[in-house]
Design an enzyme around this catalytic site. Structure first.
Site, PDB file in Angstrom:
ATOM      1  N   ARG A  13     -25.620  32.659  -2.964  1.00 31.71           N
ATOM      2  CA  ARG A  13     -25.514  33.917  -3.739  1.00 31.71           C
ATOM      3  C   ARG A  13     -25.357  33.395  -5.314  1.00 31.71           C
ATOM      4  NH1 ARG A  13     -22.056  34.254   0.548  1.00 31.71           N
ATOM      5  NH2 ARG A  13     -22.178  36.073   1.839  1.00 31.71           N
TER       6      ARG A  13
ATOM      7  N   LYS B 230     -17.610  34.265  -0.088  1.00 32.12           N
ATOM      8  CA  LYS B 230     -16.779  35.492  -0.070  1.00 32.12           C
ATOM      9  C   LYS B 230     -15.413  35.465   0.844  1.00 32.12           C
ATOM     10  CE  LYS B 230     -20.504  38.951  -0.549  1.00 32.12           C
ATOM     11  NZ  LYS B 230     -21.167  40.132  -0.017  1.00 32.12           N
TER      12      LYS B 230
ATOM     13  N   HIS C 115     -31.075  37.515  -6.164  1.00 34.01           N
ATOM     14  CA  HIS C 115     -30.599  37.392  -4.721  1.00 34.01           C
ATOM     15  C   HIS C 115     -31.555  37.456  -3.853  1.00 34.01           C
ATOM     16  CE1 HIS C 115     -27.427  38.315  -2.095  1.00 34.01           C
ATOM     17  NE2 HIS C 115     -28.173  39.163  -1.412  1.00 34.01           N
TER      18      HIS C 115
ATOM     19  N   ARG D 287     -32.406  34.199  -2.119  1.00 36.52           N
ATOM     20  CA  ARG D 287     -31.738  34.017  -0.946  1.00 36.52           C
ATOM     21  C   ARG D 287     -32.293  34.593   0.162  1.00 36.52           C
ATOM     22  NH1 ARG D 287     -26.113  33.284   1.039  1.00 36.52           N
ATOM     23  NH2 ARG D 287     -25.444  35.142   2.160  1.00 36.52           N
TER      24      ARG D 287
ATOM     25  N   HIS E 287     -22.581  33.773   6.474  1.00 36.60           N
ATOM     26  CA  HIS E 287     -22.064  35.434   6.874  1.00 36.60           C
ATOM     27  C   HIS E 287     -20.930  35.407   7.450  1.00 36.60           C
ATOM     28  CE1 HIS E 287     -26.633  36.271   6.525  1.00 36.60           C
ATOM     29  NE2 HIS E 287     -26.128  36.383   5.456  1.00 36.60           N
TER      30      HIS E 287
ATOM     31  N   TYR F  72     -17.710  26.422   7.955  1.00 37.84           N
ATOM     32  CA  TYR F  72     -18.440  25.025   7.830  1.00 37.84           C
ATOM     33  C   TYR F  72     -18.472  24.024   8.851  1.00 37.84           C
ATOM     34  CZ  TYR F  72     -14.915  22.616   5.573  1.00 37.84           C
ATOM     35  OH  TYR F  72     -13.816  22.013   5.244  1.00 37.84           O
TER      36      TYR F  72
END
Length: 299
Positions: free
Chosen positions: A153, A176, A244, A247, A270, A279
């Site tokens: 992002r 996020k 964006h 991406r 996501h 991760y």
């Protein structure tokens, strides 16, 4: 007196080594420069010199475009040739060059679609070529390659700090809701970022953002959006081609290349993938293998 051929050879070397442009762009820009100088030789009635190139007016460039139109050049192709000519004139004239201002041809919009790798590189190169300082051009080039090459992002890319240095073949990204993930870093993208850092006049500090504005503060995402909008207009690309969207193109191209959905979700970070330790769900070495096998610019 330096010949046009010698000047074009220097221009080619400048694109390859100084600007680190793709082979496709170097070939296209050099071909345009050769065609332009050949036209000027006929147009001016004498061998082209640096002095004559620096003295060119709007009318001279318009004459060239009219000449190319007679060969069936489309508006979109004319816009790309005009961009190449501007780059050539800027190279010949140096930092103080006065490039004749000329409005590009009206370009047609295609059906919205994921931007192709060549289109993405064309946007990044156009932005870098038209920057008013080498370090600014290198910065914008690196940011856009990072968005597409790693699927970040824009907020994630611009939030990277000096703590990420020195760069390796992966990046730890805070997404996020503070979730962290590991994304692969293409050698080409890493080199672009390192080249920008070498040119940047602002010191890289651990707690400061890597990508900086002209005065040294954090780079604004609105500035990135604006330069992308200007470049896509000149190149005749879809209005959907935004930072964006790079991406989205990253995701589309990986899926098309055979990446499995779960690995892609890991790479994109996501929220639906996992509520904790995103991760670590898939081994980072496996993600790197998936990425290198599927990404169209990984080889």
């Amino acid at each position: 007196m330096e010949s046009a051929n010698a000047l074009i050879e220097k221009f080619s070397r400048h694109l390859r080594e100084g600007r680190r442009r793709s082979q496709h762009t170097v070939r296209a820009y050099v071909t345009t420069a050769e065609r332009f100088c050949a036209f000027l030789t006929e147009h001016l009635g004498a061998a082209v010199t640096i002095k004559q190139i620096k003295a060119l007016k709007q009318a001279d460039i318009r004459s060239y475009l009219a000449f190319r139109r007679a060969d069936g050049l489309t508006n979109n192709s004319a816009a790309r040739e005009l961009s190449a000519i501007r780059s050539f004139l800027k190279f010949v004239g140096g930092d103080d060059s006065q490039i004749p201002k000329i409005k590009g041809p009206k370009v047609t919009r295609g059906v919205p679609r994921p931007a192709s790798p060549d289109d993405i590189v064309a946007i990044a190169e156009d932005i870098a070529e038209n920057a008013n300082a080498d370090w600014v051009g290198a910065r914008d080039w690196a940011v856009l390659l990072l968005l597409y090459g790693s699927g970040l992002r824009i907020s994630e890319a611009l939030a990277l700090t000096g703590n990420a240095l020195p760069l390796s073949d992966t990046l730890r990204v805070s997404g996020k809701r503070g979730k962290t993930r590991i994304v692969p870093l293409l050698p080409q993208v890493r080199e672009a970022i390192e080249h920008y850092i070498d040119l940047c006049p602002h010191a890289m500090m651990p707690d400061h953002t890597i990508f900086r504005g002209k005065r040294g503060g954090p780079l604004s995402p609105n500035l990135v959006r604006r330069v992308v909008r200007q470049a896509r207009t000149k190149l005749g690309l879809s209005d959907k081609t935004t930072p964006h969207a790079l991406r989205h193109s990253f995701a589309t191209h990986l899926l098309a290349g055979g990446a499995d959905l779960r690995s892609l979700q890991e790479l994109l970070g996501h929220a639906s993938l996992s509520s904790t330790q995103v991760y670590t769900a898939v081994d980072a070495s496996h993600l790197l293998d998936v990425y290198q096998n599927a990404h169209p610019r990984a080889s």
